[in-house]
Design a protein around this motif. Sequence first.
Motif, PDB file in Angstrom:
ATOM      1  N   ILE A  24       0.842  -1.207   0.000  1.00 35.44           N
ATOM      2  CA  ILE A  24       0.000   0.000   0.000  1.00 35.44           C
ATOM      3  C   ILE A  24       0.874   1.252   0.000  1.00 35.44           C
ATOM      4  O   ILE A  24       0.595   2.207  -0.739  1.00 35.44           O
ATOM      5  CB  ILE A  24      -0.978  -0.015   1.198  1.00 35.44           C
ATOM      6  N   GLU A  25       1.943   1.262   0.798  1.00 33.46           N
ATOM      7  CA  GLU A  25       2.862   2.398   0.815  1.00 33.46           C
ATOM      8  C   GLU A  25       3.501   2.586  -0.556  1.00 33.46           C
ATOM      9  O   GLU A  25       3.657   3.719  -1.029  1.00 33.46           O
ATOM     10  CB  GLU A  25       3.927   2.200   1.892  1.00 33.46           C
ATOM     11  N   HIS A  26       3.867   1.488  -1.193  1.00 29.43           N
ATOM     12  CA  HIS A  26       4.447   1.550  -2.539  1.00 29.43           C
ATOM     13  C   HIS A  26       3.431   2.147  -3.511  1.00 29.43           C
ATOM     14  O   HIS A  26       3.772   3.025  -4.317  1.00 29.43           O
ATOM     15  CB  HIS A  26       4.859   0.151  -2.980  1.00 29.43           C
ATOM     16  N   ASP A  27       2.187   1.682  -3.451  1.00 23.49           N
ATOM     17  CA  ASP A  27       1.144   2.200  -4.329  1.00 23.49           C
ATOM     18  C   ASP A  27       0.911   3.692  -4.101  1.00 23.49           C
ATOM     19  O   ASP A  27       0.739   4.454  -5.055  1.00 23.49           O
ATOM     20  CB  ASP A  27      -0.164   1.435  -4.122  1.00 23.49           C
ATOM     21  N   LEU A  28       0.901   4.113  -2.840  1.00 26.22           N
ATOM     22  CA  LEU A  28       0.720   5.532  -2.533  1.00 26.22           C
ATOM     23  C   LEU A  28       1.854   6.369  -3.109  1.00 26.22           C
ATOM     24  O   LEU A  28       1.625   7.466  -3.631  1.00 26.22           O
ATOM     25  CB  LEU A  28       0.617   5.746  -1.021  1.00 26.22           C
ATOM     26  N   LYS A  29       3.063   5.861  -3.035  1.00 28.63           N
ATOM     27  CA  LYS A  29       4.209   6.577  -3.596  1.00 28.63           C
ATOM     28  C   LYS A  29       4.043   6.731  -5.116  1.00 28.63           C
ATOM     29  O   LYS A  29       4.269   7.807  -5.670  1.00 28.63           O
ATOM     30  CB  LYS A  29       5.512   5.827  -3.282  1.00 28.63           C
ATOM     31  N   LEU A  30       3.615   5.663  -5.786  1.00 27.30           N
ATOM     32  CA  LEU A  30       3.396   5.734  -7.235  1.00 27.30           C
ATOM     33  C   LEU A  30       2.266   6.703  -7.581  1.00 27.30           C
ATOM     34  O   LEU A  30       2.378   7.477  -8.543  1.00 27.30           O
ATOM     35  CB  LEU A  30       3.064   4.346  -7.784  1.00 27.30           C
ATOM     36  N   LEU A  31       1.197   6.670  -6.810  1.00 27.79           N
ATOM     37  CA  LEU A  31       0.077   7.571  -7.065  1.00 27.79           C
ATOM     38  C   LEU A  31       0.483   9.034  -6.879  1.00 27.79           C
ATOM     39  O   LEU A  31       0.059   9.910  -7.641  1.00 27.79           O
ATOM     40  CB  LEU A  31      -1.108   7.224  -6.172  1.00 27.79           C
ATOM     41  N   ARG A  32       1.325   9.303  -5.890  1.00 19.76           N
ATOM     42  CA  ARG A  32       1.824  10.678  -5.693  1.00 19.76           C
ATOM     43  C   ARG A  32       2.666  11.124  -6.889  1.00 19.76           C
ATOM     44  O   ARG A  32       2.585  12.274  -7.329  1.00 19.76           O
ATOM     45  CB  ARG A  32       2.616  10.770  -4.390  1.00 19.76           C
ATOM     46  N   LEU A  37       2.841  14.364 -12.012  1.00 22.72           N
ATOM     47  CA  LEU A  37       2.995  14.442 -13.469  1.00 22.72           C
ATOM     48  C   LEU A  37       1.781  15.055 -14.154  1.00 22.72           C
ATOM     49  O   LEU A  37       1.919  15.777 -15.141  1.00 22.72           O
ATOM     50  CB  LEU A  37       3.259  13.043 -14.043  1.00 22.72           C
ATOM     51  N   VAL A  38       0.579  14.761 -13.648  1.00 23.06           N
ATOM     52  CA  VAL A  38      -0.630  15.248 -14.329  1.00 23.06           C
ATOM     53  C   VAL A  38      -1.137  16.576 -13.794  1.00 23.06           C
ATOM     54  O   VAL A  38      -1.882  17.268 -14.484  1.00 23.06           O
ATOM     55  CB  VAL A  38      -1.766  14.205 -14.304  1.00 23.06           C
ATOM     56  N   GLN A  39      -0.747  16.948 -12.592  1.00 27.23           N
ATOM     57  CA  GLN A  39      -1.230  18.194 -11.998  1.00 27.23           C
ATOM     58  C   GLN A  39      -0.944  19.426 -12.869  1.00 27.23           C
ATOM     59  O   GLN A  39      -1.790  20.311 -12.955  1.00 27.23           O
ATOM     60  CB  GLN A  39      -0.641  18.369 -10.602  1.00 27.23           C
ATOM     61  N   PRO A  40       0.216  19.518 -13.509  1.00 31.29           N
ATOM     62  CA  PRO A  40       0.486  20.708 -14.334  1.00 31.29           C
ATOM     63  C   PRO A  40      -0.334  20.771 -15.622  1.00 31.29           C
ATOM     64  O   PRO A  40      -0.304  21.777 -16.318  1.00 31.29           O
ATOM     65  CB  PRO A  40       1.972  20.594 -14.669  1.00 31.29           C
ATOM     66  N   ILE A  41      -1.058  19.709 -15.957  1.00 30.21           N
ATOM     67  CA  ILE A  41      -1.821  19.699 -17.208  1.00 30.21           C
ATOM     68  C   ILE A  41      -3.143  20.428 -16.989  1.00 30.21           C
ATOM     69  O   ILE A  41      -4.121  19.863 -16.517  1.00 30.21           O
ATOM     70  CB  ILE A  41      -2.063  18.268 -17.725  1.00 30.21           C
TER      71      ILE A  41
END
Length: 91
Positions: A24-32, A37-41
Motif C-alpha cells: 500500500i505504501e508503494h502504491d501511494l508513492k506511485l500515485l503521488r 505528473l498530471v497536476q500541471p496539465i
Amino acid sequence: MPCVRSSGRYVVADFDIDNLKHHIEHDLKLLRKMLALVQPITPPKDAKLQKLKAVLNKMPLKEGKRLIFTQYADTASYLYENLNPATRVTT
C-alpha cells in the motif's frame, strides 16, 4: 495475535499485514508521482482537449449541436466546462 474479524467476510489473520502495508505504501508513492505528473496539465496545456476543440471548430461540426460520448462522468464534466466556458460557474 488474536483472530479479529475485519468484516463479515474476512479474517485479519488471513492476511500478511506487514506485506500488505508495504504494498500500500508503494502504491501511494506511485500515485503521488502520477499526480505530480498530471497536476500541471491545465486545460490550455491539455493536448487532447485542444485537438478536440480544433476538430469541433471545423465545418460541418462547427454549426449546430454535437453529442460526445464518454464512459466517465468526470470526463463529461471536464469537457462540458471546457467546451462551454460561458456556462462555467465561478466561486
